[in-house]
Design a protein around this motif. Structure first.
Motif, mmCIF file in Angstrom:
data_model
loop_
_atom_site.group_PDB
_atom_site.id
_atom_site.type_symbol
_atom_site.label_atom_id
_atom_site.label_comp_id
_atom_site.label_asym_id
_atom_site.label_seq_id
_atom_site.Cartn_x
_atom_site.Cartn_y
_atom_site.Cartn_z
ATOM 1 N N GLY A 220 1.022 -1.175 -0.113
ATOM 2 C CA GLY A 220 -0.060 -0.009 -0.132
ATOM 3 C C GLY A 220 0.748 1.237 0.018
ATOM 4 N N ALA A 221 1.901 1.230 -0.509
ATOM 5 C CA ALA A 221 2.900 2.575 -0.346
ATOM 6 C C ALA A 221 2.238 3.583 -1.259
ATOM 7 C CB ALA A 221 4.329 1.990 -1.118
ATOM 8 N N TRP A 222 2.567 4.909 -0.599
ATOM 9 C CA TRP A 222 2.073 5.945 -1.075
ATOM 10 C C TRP A 222 3.200 6.705 -2.034
ATOM 11 C CZ3 TRP A 222 0.121 8.327 4.180
ATOM 12 C CH2 TRP A 222 -1.176 7.621 4.290
ATOM 13 N N ARG A 223 4.427 6.334 -1.788
ATOM 14 C CA ARG A 223 5.459 7.089 -2.448
ATOM 15 C C ARG A 223 6.657 6.268 -2.691
ATOM 16 N NH1 ARG A 223 6.825 12.901 -0.098
ATOM 17 N NH2 ARG A 223 7.175 13.075 -2.238
ATOM 18 N N VAL A 224 7.466 6.593 -3.446
ATOM 19 C CA VAL A 224 8.511 5.758 -4.155
ATOM 20 C C VAL A 224 9.553 4.966 -2.857
ATOM 21 C CG1 VAL A 224 10.794 5.496 -5.322
ATOM 22 C CG2 VAL A 224 8.643 6.585 -6.189
ATOM 23 N N ALA A 225 9.677 6.000 -1.931
ATOM 24 C CA ALA A 225 10.831 5.687 -0.687
ATOM 25 C C ALA A 225 10.140 4.716 0.075
ATOM 26 C CB ALA A 225 11.341 6.947 -0.003
ATOM 27 N N GLU A 226 8.955 4.310 0.196
ATOM 28 C CA GLU A 226 8.238 3.227 0.708
ATOM 29 C C GLU A 226 8.238 2.007 0.150
ATOM 30 O OE1 GLU A 226 5.167 6.430 2.711
ATOM 31 O OE2 GLU A 226 4.159 4.821 1.478
ATOM 32 N N LEU A 227 8.747 1.985 -0.983
ATOM 33 C CA LEU A 227 8.670 0.588 -1.770
ATOM 34 C C LEU A 227 9.935 -0.483 -1.146
ATOM 35 C CD1 LEU A 227 8.328 1.500 -5.441
ATOM 36 C CD2 LEU A 227 6.561 0.465 -4.115
ATOM 37 N N PRO A 228 9.759 -1.627 -0.905
ATOM 38 C CA PRO A 228 10.734 -2.587 -0.614
ATOM 39 C C PRO A 228 11.513 -2.925 -1.763
ATOM 40 C CG PRO A 228 8.633 -3.692 -1.196
ATOM 41 C CD PRO A 228 8.395 -2.279 -1.340
ATOM 42 N N GLY A 229 12.709 -3.345 -1.404
ATOM 43 C CA GLY A 229 13.965 -3.696 -2.436
ATOM 44 C C GLY A 229 14.633 -2.744 -2.859
ATOM 45 N N GLY A 230 14.717 -1.511 -2.216
ATOM 46 C CA GLY A 230 15.998 -0.450 -2.484
ATOM 47 C C GLY A 230 15.678 0.348 -3.746
ATOM 48 N N ALA A 231 16.509 1.366 -3.753
ATOM 49 C CA ALA A 231 16.394 2.173 -4.926
ATOM 50 C C ALA A 231 16.772 1.786 -6.046
ATOM 51 C CB ALA A 231 17.139 3.763 -4.499
ATOM 52 N N ALA A 232 18.102 0.968 -6.039
ATOM 53 C CA ALA A 232 18.578 0.371 -7.013
ATOM 54 C C ALA A 232 17.736 -0.591 -7.939
ATOM 55 C CB ALA A 232 19.854 -0.258 -6.701
ATOM 56 N N ALA A 233 16.921 -1.344 -7.077
ATOM 57 C CA ALA A 233 16.033 -2.304 -7.843
ATOM 58 C C ALA A 233 15.019 -1.490 -8.512
ATOM 59 C CB ALA A 233 15.447 -3.041 -6.848
ATOM 60 N N PHE A 234 14.287 -0.404 -7.923
ATOM 61 C CA PHE A 234 13.349 0.209 -8.576
ATOM 62 C C PHE A 234 13.831 1.076 -9.809
ATOM 63 C CE2 PHE A 234 10.834 4.222 -9.170
ATOM 64 C CZ PHE A 234 9.634 3.414 -9.531
ATOM 65 N N VAL A 235 15.036 1.497 -9.840
ATOM 66 C CA VAL A 235 15.745 2.409 -10.897
ATOM 67 C C VAL A 235 15.683 1.283 -12.159
ATOM 68 C CG1 VAL A 235 17.739 3.365 -11.884
ATOM 69 C CG2 VAL A 235 16.704 4.128 -9.589
ATOM 70 N N ARG A 236 16.172 0.001 -11.507
ATOM 71 C CA ARG A 236 16.322 -0.953 -12.841
ATOM 72 C C ARG A 236 14.756 -1.313 -13.525
ATOM 73 N NH1 ARG A 236 20.284 -3.117 -9.271
ATOM 74 N NH2 ARG A 236 18.544 -4.671 -8.331
ATOM 75 N N ALA A 237 13.815 -1.398 -12.668
ATOM 76 C CA ALA A 237 12.556 -1.513 -13.054
ATOM 77 C C ALA A 237 12.024 -0.408 -14.121
ATOM 78 C CB ALA A 237 11.624 -1.711 -12.079
ATOM 79 N N VAL A 238 12.183 0.841 -13.606
ATOM 80 C CA VAL A 238 12.125 2.162 -14.584
ATOM 81 C C VAL A 238 12.779 2.011 -15.794
ATOM 82 C CG1 VAL A 238 12.254 4.610 -14.751
ATOM 83 C CG2 VAL A 238 11.413 3.496 -12.675
ATOM 84 N N ALA A 239 14.205 1.458 -15.855
ATOM 85 C CA ALA A 239 14.890 1.493 -17.214
ATOM 86 C C ALA A 239 14.393 0.318 -17.880
ATOM 87 C CB ALA A 239 16.305 1.075 -16.763
ATOM 88 N N GLY A 240 13.854 -0.671 -17.430
ATOM 89 C CA GLY A 240 13.091 -1.815 -18.156
ATOM 90 C C GLY A 240 11.931 -1.296 -18.735
ATOM 91 N N ARG A 241 11.128 -0.384 -17.980
ATOM 92 C CA ARG A 241 9.900 0.359 -18.671
ATOM 93 C C ARG A 241 10.188 1.085 -19.725
ATOM 94 N NH1 ARG A 241 4.281 0.661 -16.714
ATOM 95 N NH2 ARG A 241 5.077 -1.204 -15.191
ATOM 96 N N LEU A 242 11.411 1.802 -19.718
ATOM 97 C CA LEU A 242 11.585 2.741 -20.719
ATOM 98 C C LEU A 242 12.039 2.172 -21.841
ATOM 99 C CD1 LEU A 242 13.360 5.510 -18.571
ATOM 100 C CD2 LEU A 242 11.283 5.559 -19.317
ATOM 101 N N ALA A 243 12.889 1.307 -21.702
ATOM 102 C CA ALA A 243 13.421 0.289 -22.864
ATOM 103 C C ALA A 243 12.086 -0.310 -23.705
ATOM 104 C CB ALA A 243 14.574 -0.646 -22.282
ATOM 105 N N ALA A 244 11.135 -0.862 -23.029
ATOM 106 C CA ALA A 244 9.924 -1.273 -23.450
ATOM 107 C C ALA A 244 9.361 -0.442 -24.303
ATOM 108 C CB ALA A 244 9.351 -2.115 -22.302
#
Length: 439
Positions: A220-244
């Protein structure tokens, strides 16, 4: 300018513990009113803070007819209307729709976008982030998934001067030389360099990635900093979304934290073409009807026909002729607005306090008036309780009301406990504003 280096130049920080939310956020909006002791409150999102004169006049009209007659500026460049009756919601919505301030009912709380307020006005920026803001707002309102963003999720569009880059946004775009943009998420040191033509689309895709990650995590996160997995994992997920999506994105790493930028200094801002902009601030974020009318009249008759609200509870009026700027600034000063850095109200903020908020333990606005400053040093924010509603981002002096009196702290370090004698206010707060900060 923000220097970037290859992603591999430093190890990623350890992940922070995830936050679990068992409910949606309760942020008010234009349609979801919040009940306060002084009546209902509506928060009108103003992407990039830009208002046309007709829109500004529509806000004044509803403030006078339905509310307390004042415009309350927020730390995200939005406008709050206070003192509304609960049954005024429908009438308010009609006015906002007619003024173009509510382009999508479903997305009205998701349109949290701040942008460099002096973009294009002083020759310092490297890109037109106002254009990015218009593009991002249109994309947000056209994206069904984006309606699920919390009212606290924030986009920041920085033209390269690093003023809004350090405001703690969930998705930040920083213009970089060479027609590019750096995409930052949640303040993480990992960044993605994207072409400027894809800047707005990249910001939306990052927000969509957040929504997917929050749904998959089930926290139920409201903001990016509340996500599990750390910042690096989220940036990789964003990079994958951009590539797609076919958007080229190169990994970058910043060695320094994003700077805690400051807003435009109150006064006259000269443009390269010789025209001027006026930068003013509202004492404690409140603009009276007379002051708002003067601002809109100045924008209409002498300026470029728009007002730019800033995340520092100020207003910028662009497009004035150099022969009229000084006289108009003097008139705004006479009306009680902050027009120079020497004003005792410069850098002073406060929540609504008593009697407007039931949770407040003090009339913080009245007490702040007992401690006039000089406009120098750290900003100071007076809070009626430990929630510190509306406090600015970055280094500041916190003056927080408790049951026993006020506590004063700087960057979390307590300097003074239970100050409750008004004669102490001025000296104590002034001393705190000049306290050196240790790194």
């Amino acid at each position: 300018m923000l220097a970037a280096m290859p992603h591999s130049s430093a190890p990623p920080p350890p992940p922070e513990p995830a936050v679990r939310r068992d409910r949606g956020d309760a942020c008010p909006g234009s349609l979801r009113l919040h009940t306060a002791d002084d009546g209902a409150l509506a928060r009108v999102r103003i992407p990039a803070g830009v208002l046309t004169v007709p829109q500004a006049r529509a806000l004044l009209d509803v403030a006078l007819r339905l509310g307390d007659g004042a415009l309350h500026l927020t730390s995200r460049g939005n406008v709050q209307l206070r003192g509304l009756a609960q049954d005024h919601g429908q009438e308010l919505a009609v006015v906002l729709v007619d003024a173009g301030l509510l382009p999508s009912v479903r997305h009205e709380r998701a349109r949290n976008v701040v942008a460099s307020p002096l973009c294009g006005l002083d020759g310092r920026g490297t890109a037109d982030v106002q254009g990015w803001a218009r593009g991002l707002d249109a994309l947000l309102c056209a994206c069904e998934a984006a309606a699920g963003l919390s009212g606290r999720f924030l986009f920041a569009l920085d033209d390269g001067r690093c003023d809004v880059a350090g405001l703690g946004a969930d998705v930040t775009l920083i213009a970089s030389p060479g027609d590019g943009a750096l995409l930052c998420t949640g303040g993480a040191p990992e960044m993605l360099a994207v072409p400027a033509e894809h800047a707005a689309r990249s910001a939306l895709l990052a927000a969509e990635t957040f929504l997917s990650a929050a749904r998959d995590a089930g926290t139920g996160a409201w903001r990016v900093a509340e996500l599990p997995g750390g910042a690096a994992a989220f940036v990789r997920a964003v990079a994958g979304r951009l590539a797609a999506a076919g958007i080229p994105a190169a990994a970058r790493y910043r060695a320094e934290p994003l700077p805690s930028g400051t807003g435009p200094a109150p006064g006259t801002v000269t443009a390269p073409d010789g025209r001027a902009a006026l930068s003013v601030e509202a004492p404690l974020g409140l603009i009276t009807s007379a002051q708002w009318r003067l601002l809109t009249d100045t924008a209409l008759h002498d300026g470029g026909g728009e007002l730019r609200l800033t995340p520092w509870r100020g207003v910028v009026l662009p497009g004035l002729g150099p022969d009229t700027a000084d006289a108009r600034l003097a008139g705004l000063s006479t009306a009680g607005l902050i027009t120079g850095p020497g004003s005792p109200w410069h850098g002073v903020g406060a929540c609504i306090g008593r009697p407007g908020c039931a949770k407040s333990l003090a009339d913080v606005r009245a007490d702040a008036a007992l401690a006039p400053g000089t406009g120098r040093g750290l900003p100071v924010y007076w809070s009626g309780c430990a929630r510190r509603c509306g406090h600015p981002h970055g280094d500041r002096v916190d003056v927080v009301a408790t049951a026993a009196g006020y506590e004063v702290s700087v960057r979390g370090e307590r300097l003074h406990d239970t100050m409750n004698d008004p004669s102490e206010f001025a000296a104590t707060v002034a001393e705190a504003r000049t306290t050196p900060l240790t790194q």
